[in-house]
Design a protein around this motif. Structure first.
Motif, PDB file in Angstrom:
ATOM      1  N   LEU A 155     -70.084  -2.674 -45.775  1.00 24.33           N
ATOM      2  CA  LEU A 155     -68.922  -1.958 -46.310  1.00 24.33           C
ATOM      3  C   LEU A 155     -67.759  -2.915 -46.567  1.00 24.33           C
ATOM      4  O   LEU A 155     -67.133  -2.888 -47.636  1.00 24.33           O
ATOM      5  N   LEU A 156     -67.467  -3.781 -45.600  1.00 22.95           N
ATOM      6  CA  LEU A 156     -66.371  -4.733 -45.776  1.00 22.95           C
ATOM      7  C   LEU A 156     -66.658  -5.718 -46.909  1.00 22.95           C
ATOM      8  O   LEU A 156     -65.758  -6.086 -47.674  1.00 22.95           O
ATOM      9  N   TYR A 157     -67.907  -6.139 -47.013  1.00 18.66           N
ATOM     10  CA  TYR A 157     -68.278  -7.075 -48.076  1.00 18.66           C
ATOM     11  C   TYR A 157     -67.932  -6.493 -49.450  1.00 18.66           C
ATOM     12  O   TYR A 157     -67.257  -7.142 -50.263  1.00 18.66           O
ATOM     13  N   PHE A 158     -68.379  -5.278 -49.710  1.00 20.38           N
ATOM     14  CA  PHE A 158     -68.152  -4.685 -51.035  1.00 20.38           C
ATOM     15  C   PHE A 158     -66.692  -4.274 -51.220  1.00 20.38           C
ATOM     16  O   PHE A 158     -66.153  -4.364 -52.330  1.00 20.38           O
ATOM     17  N   LEU A 159     -66.031  -3.836 -50.157  1.00 21.68           N
ATOM     18  CA  LEU A 159     -64.625  -3.451 -50.267  1.00 21.68           C
ATOM     19  C   LEU A 159     -63.757  -4.652 -50.617  1.00 21.68           C
ATOM     20  O   LEU A 159     -62.932  -4.593 -51.538  1.00 21.68           O
ATOM     21  N   LEU A 160     -63.944  -5.758 -49.889  1.00 23.57           N
ATOM     22  CA  LEU A 160     -63.134  -6.940 -50.140  1.00 23.57           C
ATOM     23  C   LEU A 160     -63.476  -7.582 -51.488  1.00 23.57           C
ATOM     24  O   LEU A 160     -62.590  -8.060 -52.195  1.00 23.57           O
ATOM     25  N   LYS A 161     -64.753  -7.576 -51.837  1.00 22.54           N
ATOM     26  CA  LYS A 161     -65.176  -8.134 -53.134  1.00 22.54           C
ATOM     27  C   LYS A 161     -64.570  -7.328 -54.281  1.00 22.54           C
ATOM     28  O   LYS A 161     -64.047  -7.899 -55.257  1.00 22.54           O
ATOM     29  N   ARG A 162     -64.617  -6.010 -54.168  1.00 27.48           N
ATOM     30  CA  ARG A 162     -64.054  -5.165 -55.224  1.00 27.48           C
ATOM     31  C   ARG A 162     -62.535  -5.327 -55.325  1.00 27.48           C
ATOM     32  O   ARG A 162     -61.980  -5.363 -56.432  1.00 27.48           O
ATOM     33  N   GLU A 163     -61.870  -5.445 -54.176  1.00 29.04           N
ATOM     34  CA  GLU A 163     -60.417  -5.628 -54.198  1.00 29.04           C
ATOM     35  C   GLU A 163     -60.045  -6.959 -54.845  1.00 29.04           C
ATOM     36  O   GLU A 163     -59.065  -7.040 -55.600  1.00 29.04           O
ATOM     37  N   ALA A 179     -57.979  -9.039 -62.159  1.00 34.32           N
ATOM     38  CA  ALA A 179     -57.632  -8.466 -63.457  1.00 34.32           C
ATOM     39  C   ALA A 179     -56.120  -8.322 -63.630  1.00 34.32           C
ATOM     40  O   ALA A 179     -55.637  -8.139 -64.753  1.00 34.32           O
ATOM     41  N   ILE A 180     -55.386  -8.425 -62.524  1.00 29.99           N
ATOM     42  CA  ILE A 180     -53.930  -8.275 -62.581  1.00 29.99           C
ATOM     43  C   ILE A 180     -53.226  -9.613 -62.718  1.00 29.99           C
ATOM     44  O   ILE A 180     -52.363  -9.795 -63.574  1.00 29.99           O
ATOM     45  N   THR A 181     -53.614 -10.564 -61.860  1.00 29.64           N
ATOM     46  CA  THR A 181     -52.910 -11.842 -61.825  1.00 29.64           C
ATOM     47  C   THR A 181     -53.797 -12.910 -61.207  1.00 29.64           C
ATOM     48  O   THR A 181     -54.658 -12.587 -60.369  1.00 29.64           O
ATOM     49  N   PRO A 182     -53.630 -14.174 -61.587  1.00 28.87           N
ATOM     50  CA  PRO A 182     -54.431 -15.239 -60.978  1.00 28.87           C
ATOM     51  C   PRO A 182     -54.102 -15.411 -59.495  1.00 28.87           C
ATOM     52  O   PRO A 182     -53.014 -15.047 -59.032  1.00 28.87           O
ATOM     53  N   GLU A 190     -50.698  -7.914 -49.183  1.00 32.53           N
ATOM     54  CA  GLU A 190     -50.651  -6.833 -50.159  1.00 32.53           C
ATOM     55  C   GLU A 190     -50.283  -7.346 -51.550  1.00 32.53           C
ATOM     56  O   GLU A 190     -50.427  -6.639 -52.537  1.00 32.53           O
ATOM     57  N   ASP A 191     -49.803  -8.570 -51.618  1.00 31.83           N
ATOM     58  CA  ASP A 191     -49.476  -9.195 -52.901  1.00 31.83           C
ATOM     59  C   ASP A 191     -50.766  -9.401 -53.691  1.00 31.83           C
ATOM     60  O   ASP A 191     -51.747  -9.928 -53.162  1.00 31.83           O
ATOM     61  N   PRO A 192     -50.816  -9.008 -54.961  1.00 33.96           N
ATOM     62  CA  PRO A 192     -52.053  -9.138 -55.756  1.00 33.96           C
ATOM     63  C   PRO A 192     -52.475 -10.586 -55.994  1.00 33.96           C
ATOM     64  O   PRO A 192     -53.599 -10.826 -56.444  1.00 33.96           O
ATOM     65  N   ARG A 193     -51.617 -11.554 -55.672  1.00 29.44           N
ATOM     66  CA  ARG A 193     -51.990 -12.962 -55.834  1.00 29.44           C
ATOM     67  C   ARG A 193     -52.829 -13.473 -54.656  1.00 29.44           C
ATOM     68  O   ARG A 193     -53.316 -14.599 -54.696  1.00 29.44           O
ATOM     69  N   TRP A 194     -52.979 -12.665 -53.622  1.00 25.22           N
ATOM     70  CA  TRP A 194     -53.770 -13.030 -52.440  1.00 25.22           C
ATOM     71  C   TRP A 194     -55.223 -12.626 -52.648  1.00 25.22           C
ATOM     72  O   TRP A 194     -55.517 -11.581 -53.228  1.00 25.22           O
ATOM     73  N   ARG A 195     -56.157 -13.455 -52.166  1.00 26.24           N
ATOM     74  CA  ARG A 195     -57.570 -13.146 -52.254  1.00 26.24           C
ATOM     75  C   ARG A 195     -58.189 -13.122 -50.860  1.00 26.24           C
ATOM     76  O   ARG A 195     -57.859 -13.954 -50.008  1.00 26.24           O
TER      77      ARG A 195
END
Length: 509
Positions: free
Chosen positions: A469-477, A483-486, A501-506
């Protein structure tokens, strides 16, 4: 962005210039690529000016890892030596039945669960050099007093407060590592640190074997000396720890100023460790309100039951196979030794491949095989070697999977206070599994222990599910954010950074 140092400072240029190159320039990106190691155990030699990164990391490891590792070894030794004491006469001397023994174990984990998050908040508001040794001194005193209990009530009280005082160490050290090492380096160090728990199991067997022969000195049975001597040793080491635990790179006396500047820079291009973040309750609530924090907690929850029941009941399980108490103590050593080797080895492979979930799942499968062997043996007393083999599979799967599960918040949660709280949450939620586990290995269930072993299998299957569950959740996020920002890794140099929570974080999975 200005090249002037921030409040914490990024220090002078690493190549002898007068100014630090701007973030995002070709020079800085090239330097970042040079600094990022391939794994926690295989770090390329990188020289910048007079600083050799490989030598510096080795210096950090030798200064930090033994200090906190010894404290954790003592912690795990003090919490699990009750299993060794039990087969040395503890139950008879305090008038304790098998079910009452389980109650004592449960009280320990209740105390542990209740105080983990508060302990990490205290750590954030004080310093590691004060807080970690202080916790160790107090639990060492409690562990020593356990050797003096005269009745069941005293045993229950001591176990509860042992859990309270030990609760802040592991989540505190995980947070502590995040302030020294880059993200990709933390998992290996956390796994190595957790590996001290396996070493504690080995040392515990050796010490219990030797101390058990002190029966007849002052007391008829030797179990009291197990608590007293190990507790006194804990206090002595903890007092010394005030001198050898360091706070953070900014104040570490063993670092030169160029080395501090180098550490600040390499952390700033990788994590938030160099940010001057003040404690706020909003950051506490941010961790509590993040579903991922709860999922990291559930990942450890599913591992904590087999982890702690294995360490607490292994001496009893081996004794029930027909071995004498002394031999049972010694026979606990090899499974723990294997667990330590595999914990470190799997951590190295995980970092080299940049994969977490798949190695947790694989390790959980190995542990399941071990428990199946334990359950399937039709005659454990007549064929003890088969069941003993099962303990190797169980230990060899439990410890690597647990170490990797515990590293997830340290590498994925950004925001210092949020990470400290998330680490505490993970251990608190996880140890609820240990509370349940302490009630499963009842005295009349041996030598098969169908209920305990069967529940452990169920929990390991649950760990596989939560890891998927965590694998697919984090991969999808990550894909959504892409798609929003590098991605931006230089979060320590961003003035507008808000955390994970910043979209620039992976996220890493």
């Amino acid at each position: 962005m200005s090249s002037e140092p921030t409040e914490k400072g990024h220090g002078p240029a690493l190549h002898g210039g007068d100014t630090t190159p701007e973030v995002g320039t070709l020079h800085d990106r090239k330097l970042k690529e040079e600094l990022e190691p391939s794994s926690g155990s295989d770090i390329a030699v990188v020289e910048s000016g007079a600083i050799n990164e490989k030598a510096l990391l080795r210096k950090l490891d030798w200064r930090l890892m033994p200090a906190v590792g010894i404290l954790y070894l003592l912690s795990f030794l003090d919490r699990s030596n009750v299993g060794n004491a039990r087969i040395e006469g503890l139950a008879d001397d305090v008038g304790m039945t098998g079910n009452q023994y389980l109650t004592g174990l449960t009280l320990y984990f209740i105390g542990y669960v209740l105080f983990e998050v508060p302990c990490n908040i205290v750590l954030k508001r004080t310093t590691p050099r004060f807080w970690l040794p202080t916790l160790t001194v107090v639990w060492g005193i409690v562990a020593t007093l356990m050797g003096l209990v005269q009745n069941l009530t005293g045993f229950f009280i001591a176990r509860f407060f042992l859990g309270v005082t030990e609760s802040g160490l592991f989540p505190g050290v995980v947070y502590y590592f995040s302030m020294w090492y880059q993200r990709r380096e933390r998992q290996f160090r956390i796994s190595l640190f957790f590996g001290f728990a396996a070493l504690a199991g080995s040392f515990g067997g050796i010490l219990a074997y030797g101390i058990g022969h002190m029966g007849g000195i002052v007391w008829e049975n030797g179990w009291r000396w197990i608590f007293i001597l190990e507790g006194i040793a804990t206090v002595l080491v903890a007092v010394a720890a005030y001198g050898f635990i360091h706070n953070y790179p900014e104040t570490a006396t063993f670092l030169s100023e160029p080395e501090r500047d180098f550490i600040r820079h390499r952390l700033a291009i990788d994590s938030d460790a160099t940010r001057d973040e003040r404690f706020t309750w909003n950051n506490v609530f941010s961790a509590l309100g993040d579903p991922k924090s709860w999922l990291y907690g559930m990942s450890f929850h599913f591992m904590s039951l087999p982890l702690y029941t294995f360490s607490l009941f292994l001496p009893t399980i081996i004794k029930d196979l027909g071995y004498k108490a002394a031999n049972a103590q010694l026979l606990t050593i090899p499974p723990y030794a294997l667990a330590f080797v595999l914990t470190v080895g799997v951590a190295v492979l995980s970092e080299r491949t940049n994969q977490r979930a798949i190695f947790i799942i694989g390790s959980a499968v190995v542990a399941i095989i071990g428990y199946i062997i334990l359950i399937a043996n039709p005659d454990p007393s007549g064929r003890p070697g088969v069941s003993y083999l099962g303990t190797f599979f169980a230990a060899g799967g439990i410890y690597p999977a647990t170490a990797l599960a515990l590293s997830w918040p340290a590498i994925n949660v950004s925001g210092q206070t949020k990470r400290a709280v998330a680490n505490g949450m993970q251990i608190s939620i996880g140890n609820m599994g240990a509370v349940i586990g302490t009630q499963l290995y009842r005295a009349n269930d041996g030598p098969h222990y169908f209920v305990g072993h069967g529940t452990a299998i169920g929990y390991l299957v649950g760990e596989i599910v939560i890891s998927v569950l965590l694998y697919f959740l984090l991969k999808r996020e990550n894909e959504r954010r892409e798609a929003i920002t590098p991605e931006v890794k230089e979060v320590g140099q961003l003035e507008d950074w808000t955390g994970d929570e910043d979209p620039r974080w992976r996220f890493q999975y």
